[in-house]
Write an enzyme that holds these catalytic residues in place. Structure first.
Site, PDB file in Angstrom:
ATOM      1  N   THR A  59       0.324   6.328   1.849  1.00 33.85           N
ATOM      2  CA  THR A  59      -0.426   5.137   2.265  1.00 33.85           C
ATOM      3  C   THR A  59      -1.874   5.230   1.782  1.00 33.85           C
ATOM      4  O   THR A  59      -2.413   4.271   1.214  1.00 33.85           O
ATOM      5  CB  THR A  59      -0.367   4.994   3.798  1.00 33.85           C
ATOM      6  OG1 THR A  59       0.984   5.181   4.219  1.00 33.85           O
ATOM      7  CG2 THR A  59      -0.849   3.627   4.228  1.00 33.85           C
ATOM      8  N   HIS A 136       3.184  -0.105  11.535  1.00 40.43           N
ATOM      9  CA  HIS A 136       2.777   0.335  10.196  1.00 40.43           C
ATOM     10  C   HIS A 136       3.131  -0.842   9.269  1.00 40.43           C
ATOM     11  O   HIS A 136       4.113  -0.799   8.523  1.00 40.43           O
ATOM     12  CB  HIS A 136       3.519   1.610   9.823  1.00 40.43           C
ATOM     13  CG  HIS A 136       3.019   2.322   8.600  1.00 40.43           C
ATOM     14  ND1 HIS A 136       2.110   1.762   7.718  1.00 40.43           N
ATOM     15  CD2 HIS A 136       3.315   3.563   8.104  1.00 40.43           C
ATOM     16  CE1 HIS A 136       1.867   2.625   6.741  1.00 40.43           C
ATOM     17  NE2 HIS A 136       2.580   3.718   6.955  1.00 40.43           N
TER      18      HIS A 136
HETATM   19  N1   CP Z   1       5.155   6.374   4.813  1.00 40.41           N
HETATM   20  C1   CP Z   1       3.941   6.884   5.081  1.00 40.41           C
HETATM   21  O1   CP Z   1       3.177   6.301   5.861  1.00 40.41           O
HETATM   22  O2   CP Z   1       3.660   8.032   4.420  1.00 40.41           O
HETATM   23  P1   CP Z   1       2.254   8.793   4.499  1.00 40.41           P
HETATM   24  O3   CP Z   1       2.116   9.322   5.885  1.00 40.41           O
HETATM   25  O4   CP Z   1       2.339   9.862   3.447  1.00 40.41           O
HETATM   26  O5   CP Z   1       1.180   7.778   4.213  1.00 40.41           O
END
Ligand code: CP
Length: 313
Positions: A59, A136
């Site tokens: 992200t 998210h």
């Molecule tokens: N999918 C996701 O949020 O991965 P990261 O935590 O690496 O950002």
């Protein structure tokens, strides 16, 4: 229709037209990401602060590239070497970053509601990059984008979300987005990680994996989030892997062209087998790539607005 000036705290309440607008613009952004010259001047003169109070690879990196590909300047705020360590408050930190003149703040935080609180404290747009177990939204948008790209549509598809639903901000945002776009959403996991009350969101709740996977078009495998599970993970790793782990033989019940997604990072051989995550049905690496296009669309549409994007350079 425009989402200019609107912070993105989650996908709850985001309408079909707005979701379709983001996905349409992301499709155009992907042509740029796939090209030899990825640089656009659309956010030239604007600046974006990446404020990640919780670890991230995908992200954080893809938001940074998205902003840079659009021509914005990027401030990467790093909590561990900031004045937070000297006792400066969260609110004063936000006011300080705002005083530096940023147009948008991309925020990840372990505390649910932190991005919303930030939006009450300061003027820049706030884009939620994951808050605790709440939402998210850009992960769900890139999941929707990947499904639409592979399947050609979302409406009517049976999408099964497997795993740690109760601690899953990805699950919640996916449910809102998928339902708004007409998917048939099923959740499955152990009773300790999936409350039956989730059915009130208009989804079907299962506790038997084979039953849930019957005729599935898409399986979105979620990470077991041990860091959010307090005193312990129940069932343990071996029991979880044997009852709910997604391995090749589990795919027999699903449609022949089932699509496998995982937001990452993966606990391989716990929630997903190596044979599946790197297998023919998997779009997991494409999800990572699509994160850039989707985040370009979100930054462009919230900062500049409009109902389309002109890519004439
Ligand atoms: N999918 C996701 O949020 O991965 P990261 O935590 O690496 O950002």
């Amino acid at each position: 229709m425009s989402i200019k000036g609107k912070s993105l705290f989650g996908l709850e309440g985001v309408g079909k037209e707005d979701l379709e607008l983001i996905l349409r613009v992301a499709e155009k952004m992907k042509t740029v990401v796939n090209s030899d010259n990825k640089k656009l001047p659309l956010l030239h003169g604007k600046s974006v602060a990446n404020m990640f109070f919780e670890p991230s690879t995908r992200t954080r990196s893809s938001f940074e590239l998205a902003a840079k590909y659009l021509g914005a300047d990027v401030l990467n705020f790093t909590p561990a070497i900031s004045s937070l360590v000297k006792g400066e408050s969260f609110r004063d930190t936000l006011l300080t970053v705002t005083a530096l003149g940023v147009d948008a703040i991309v925020m990840r935080h372990k505390q649910e509601g932190a991005p919303f609180f930030a939006g009450q404290c300061v003027d820049p747009l706030i884009i939620n990059a994951g808050d605790g177990a709440h939402e998210h939204p850009t992960q769900a948008l890139l999941d929707l984008f990947t499904i639409a790209e592979v399947k050609g549509h979302i409406d009517g598809l049976k999408v099964v979300i497997v795993g740690d639903i109760d601690h899953g901000r990805v699950a919640r945002s996916n449910i809102y987005g998928l339902k708004t776009l007409g998917a048939d959403v099923h959740l499955v996991g152990p009773r300790t990680l999936l409350q039956p009350e989730m059915a009130s969101l208009g989804v079907t709740v299962h506790y038997d994996l084979a039953e849930a996977l019957e005729n599935a078009d898409v399986i979105n495998v979620l990470r077991i989030q041990k860091e959010r599970q307090g005193s312990g993970f129940f069932p343990g790793d071996r029991e979880y892997a044997s009852l709910f782990g997604i391995h090749r033989d589990r795919l027999q019940a699903a449609k022949k062209d089932v699509l496998i997604l995982h937001p990452g990072p993966m606990n391989r051989d716990l929630e997903i087998g190596t044979d599946v995550c790197y297998g023919a049905h998997s779009a997991i690496q494409e999800q990572v790539k699509n994160g850039i296009s989707v985040r370009m669309a979100v930054l462009y549409l919230t900062i500049i607005g409009g109902d389309d994007v002109d890519l004439t350079r």
